[in-house]
Write a protein that holds these residues in place. Structure first.
Motif, PDB file in Angstrom:
ATOM      1  N   GLU A 220       0.855  -1.186   0.000  1.00 13.26           N
ATOM      2  CA  GLU A 220       0.000   0.000   0.000  1.00 13.26           C
ATOM      3  C   GLU A 220       0.896   1.242   0.000  1.00 13.26           C
ATOM      4  N   PRO A 221       0.987   1.934  -1.124  1.00 21.83           N
ATOM      5  CA  PRO A 221       1.922   3.061  -1.220  1.00 21.83           C
ATOM      6  C   PRO A 221       1.617   4.199  -0.256  1.00 21.83           C
ATOM      7  N   GLU A 222       0.362   4.349   0.140  1.00 22.78           N
ATOM      8  CA  GLU A 222       0.001   5.441   1.048  1.00 22.78           C
ATOM      9  C   GLU A 222       0.264   5.108   2.512  1.00 22.78           C
ATOM     10  N   ALA A 223       0.493   3.844   2.827  1.00 22.46           N
ATOM     11  CA  ALA A 223       0.653   3.438   4.222  1.00 22.46           C
ATOM     12  C   ALA A 223       1.971   3.957   4.780  1.00 22.46           C
ATOM     13  N   VAL A 224       1.921   4.381   6.031  1.00 24.03           N
ATOM     14  CA  VAL A 224       3.129   4.830   6.733  1.00 24.03           C
ATOM     15  C   VAL A 224       3.396   3.868   7.889  1.00 24.03           C
ATOM     16  N   LEU A 225       4.673   3.632   8.152  1.00 24.93           N
ATOM     17  CA  LEU A 225       5.055   2.796   9.278  1.00 24.93           C
ATOM     18  C   LEU A 225       4.884   3.586  10.567  1.00 24.93           C
ATOM     19  N   LEU A 226       4.151   3.018  11.520  1.00 26.36           N
ATOM     20  CA  LEU A 226       3.889   3.691  12.789  1.00 26.36           C
ATOM     21  C   LEU A 226       4.918   3.257  13.827  1.00 26.36           C
ATOM     22  N   GLY A 227       5.342   4.210  14.639  1.00 22.23           N
ATOM     23  CA  GLY A 227       6.354   3.936  15.650  1.00 22.23           C
ATOM     24  C   GLY A 227       5.932   4.435  17.015  1.00 22.23           C
ATOM     25  N   PRO A 228       6.835   4.378  17.992  1.00 25.54           N
ATOM     26  CA  PRO A 228       6.503   4.770  19.361  1.00 25.54           C
ATOM     27  C   PRO A 228       5.916   6.180  19.474  1.00 25.54           C
ATOM     28  N   ASP A 229       6.369   7.113  18.640  1.00 18.86           N
ATOM     29  CA  ASP A 229       5.834   8.480  18.712  1.00 18.86           C
ATOM     30  C   ASP A 229       4.372   8.564  18.286  1.00 18.86           C
ATOM     31  N   ASP A 230       3.898   7.549  17.561  1.00 21.01           N
ATOM     32  CA  ASP A 230       2.514   7.537  17.083  1.00 21.01           C
ATOM     33  C   ASP A 230       1.552   6.894  18.074  1.00 21.01           C
ATOM     34  N   VAL A 231       2.087   6.285  19.135  1.00 21.10           N
ATOM     35  CA  VAL A 231       1.240   5.497  20.043  1.00 21.10           C
ATOM     36  C   VAL A 231       0.074   6.290  20.622  1.00 21.10           C
ATOM     37  N   PRO A 232       0.251   7.551  21.080  1.00 23.39           N
ATOM     38  CA  PRO A 232      -0.918   8.275  21.600  1.00 23.39           C
ATOM     39  C   PRO A 232      -2.068   8.379  20.592  1.00 23.39           C
ATOM     40  N   GLU A 233      -1.741   8.643  19.332  1.00 17.19           N
ATOM     41  CA  GLU A 233      -2.782   8.696  18.296  1.00 17.19           C
ATOM     42  C   GLU A 233      -3.397   7.311  18.059  1.00 17.19           C
ATOM     43  N   MET A 234      -2.574   6.283  18.102  1.00 16.04           N
ATOM     44  CA  MET A 234      -3.065   4.923  17.889  1.00 16.04           C
ATOM     45  C   MET A 234      -4.029   4.526  19.008  1.00 16.04           C
ATOM     46  N   VAL A 235      -3.647   4.828  20.244  1.00 16.20           N
ATOM     47  CA  VAL A 235      -4.503   4.515  21.390  1.00 16.20           C
ATOM     48  C   VAL A 235      -5.828   5.272  21.276  1.00 16.20           C
ATOM     49  N   ALA A 236      -5.768   6.527  20.836  1.00 16.36           N
ATOM     50  CA  ALA A 236      -6.985   7.329  20.692  1.00 16.36           C
ATOM     51  C   ALA A 236      -7.900   6.761  19.608  1.00 16.36           C
ATOM     52  N   LEU A 237      -7.313   6.316  18.488  1.00 14.90           N
ATOM     53  CA  LEU A 237      -8.125   5.742  17.410  1.00 14.90           C
ATOM     54  C   LEU A 237      -8.779   4.436  17.854  1.00 14.90           C
ATOM     55  N   VAL A 238      -8.039   3.621  18.591  1.00 15.50           N
ATOM     56  CA  VAL A 238      -8.593   2.373  19.126  1.00 15.50           C
ATOM     57  C   VAL A 238      -9.737   2.671  20.094  1.00 15.50           C
ATOM     58  N   ALA A 239      -9.561   3.681  20.951  1.00  8.48           N
ATOM     59  CA  ALA A 239     -10.619   4.044  21.908  1.00  8.48           C
ATOM     60  C   ALA A 239     -11.890   4.482  21.185  1.00  8.48           C
ATOM     61  N   LEU A 240     -11.722   5.114  20.034  1.00  8.30           N
ATOM     62  CA  LEU A 240     -12.870   5.599  19.261  1.00  8.30           C
ATOM     63  C   LEU A 240     -13.581   4.480  18.518  1.00  8.30           C
ATOM     64  N   THR A 241     -12.829   3.459  18.095  1.00 10.93           N
ATOM     65  CA  THR A 241     -13.383   2.452  17.172  1.00 10.93           C
ATOM     66  C   THR A 241     -13.535   1.056  17.771  1.00 10.93           C
ATOM     67  N   ASP A 242     -12.839   0.769  18.863  1.00  3.94           N
ATOM     68  CA  ASP A 242     -12.950  -0.491  19.607  1.00  3.94           C
ATOM     69  C   ASP A 242     -12.721  -1.744  18.756  1.00  3.94           C
ATOM     70  N   PRO A 243     -11.536  -1.883  18.138  1.00  2.33           N
ATOM     71  CA  PRO A 243     -11.238  -3.122  17.402  1.00  2.33           C
ATOM     72  C   PRO A 243     -10.738  -4.250  18.302  1.00  2.33           C
ATOM     73  N   GLY A 244     -10.555  -3.962  19.593  1.00  2.00           N
ATOM     74  CA  GLY A 244      -9.973  -4.927  20.517  1.00  2.00           C
ATOM     75  C   GLY A 244      -8.869  -4.248  21.309  1.00  2.00           C
ATOM     76  N   PRO A 245      -8.275  -4.963  22.258  1.00  2.50           N
ATOM     77  CA  PRO A 245      -7.295  -4.317  23.134  1.00  2.50           C
ATOM     78  C   PRO A 245      -6.047  -3.827  22.413  1.00  2.50           C
ATOM     79  N   PHE A 246      -5.651  -2.626  22.764  1.00  4.16           N
ATOM     80  CA  PHE A 246      -4.392  -2.052  22.265  1.00  4.16           C
ATOM     81  C   PHE A 246      -3.831  -1.205  23.391  1.00  4.16           C
ATOM     82  N   ARG A 247      -2.633  -1.545  23.832  1.00  2.18           N
ATOM     83  CA  ARG A 247      -2.042  -0.911  25.002  1.00  2.18           C
ATOM     84  C   ARG A 247      -0.783  -0.138  24.622  1.00  2.18           C
ATOM     85  N   PRO A 248      -0.210   0.619  25.560  1.00  2.00           N
ATOM     86  CA  PRO A 248       0.915   1.493  25.198  1.00  2.00           C
ATOM     87  C   PRO A 248       2.098   0.780  24.550  1.00  2.00           C
ATOM     88  N   ARG A 249       2.297  -0.514  24.870  1.00  2.00           N
ATOM     89  CA  ARG A 249       3.445  -1.233  24.300  1.00  2.00           C
ATOM     90  C   ARG A 249       3.015  -2.337  23.321  1.00  2.00           C
TER      91      ARG A 249
END
Length: 229
Positions: free
Chosen positions: A99-128
């Protein structure tokens, strides 16, 4: 492809005894993910009374964990908090697509990732959780709007997990694109992608069947906590 191997019926246990051993807390034969990584317990295929006792010590009173697998009786030393059905799928051969548009997510992205999971509830996702494997995202105007990544890694198989899309961007096929992109990386590593969805999630089940996934197991998720003394 033939039937899925037996180890897929007990993914956390075989991940924590294999490629994810670095993320394990251990007591006797029992394994669990470090709590900031994931809330999953790995029990042997046929847990003994001693295994359950070790699990109770490993988890600790007041804490909850989840285990996946075929239905099994839970001893009085644990209280069942919740139980629900799960469908496990294995990807078809050569499923992945970059997927050419996909970006690799890293530790700096975790707050946004946690927020997206909280909004959409795909299952557990924790800081690590991101330490489990490779996570990819899609952004619009700098905002993370969709993501998917790798969770359980057991011999020969890597799970695609945390597949979610911001509600404002659903219906555009972003999730499917990311599932294929994550699968492409898994296949390049010589492994086969698999994933789980809730047994009552008819929309997701239809999507994965349409994408060519095949059912490998029907199982339960059981959330438990030690009963205390």
């Amino acid at each position: 492809m033939g039937s899925a191997p037996e180890l897929l019926k007990n993914p956390a246990y075989y991940a924590l005894n294999g490629p994810h051993a670095r993320l394990a807390l251990i007591r006797g034969r029992v394994r669990r993910y470090q709590p900031e990584v994931a809330p999953f317990l790995g029990l042997p295929d046929e847990p003994t009374e001693q295994d359950w006792a070790d699990a109770a010590e490993l988890v600790g009173v007041g804490n909850t964990v989840a285990f996946k697998g075929p239905d099994r009786p839970v001893p009085d030393s644990f209280k069942v908090v919740q139980k629900f059905g799960l469908v496990q799928f294995v990807a078809p051969d050569s499923f992945g697509v970059e997927e050419p548009e996909a970006v690799l997510l890293g530790p700096d992205d975790v707050p946004e990732m946690v927020a997206l999971v909280a909004l959409t509830d795909p299952g557990p996702f924790r800081p690590r959780t991101i330490e489990c494997g490779r996570y990819l995202g899609l952004r619009r105007d700098g905002e993370l709007i969709a993501m998917a990544g790798e969770r359980y890694h057991l011999p020969g198989y890597i799970e695609i997990s945390a597949v979610c899309t911001h509600p404002d961007y659903r219906g555009q096929g972003l999730g499917s694109r990311l599932v294929r992109a994550v699968a492409a990386g898994i296949e390049q590593a010589g492994e086969r992608p698999f994933l789980h969805t809730g047994a009552t999630n008819a929309t997701a089940i239809r999507l994965y069947e349409k994408l060519g996934f095949s059912v490998s197991n029907r199982m339960s998720v059981t959330i438990v906590e030690p009963a205390g003394r």
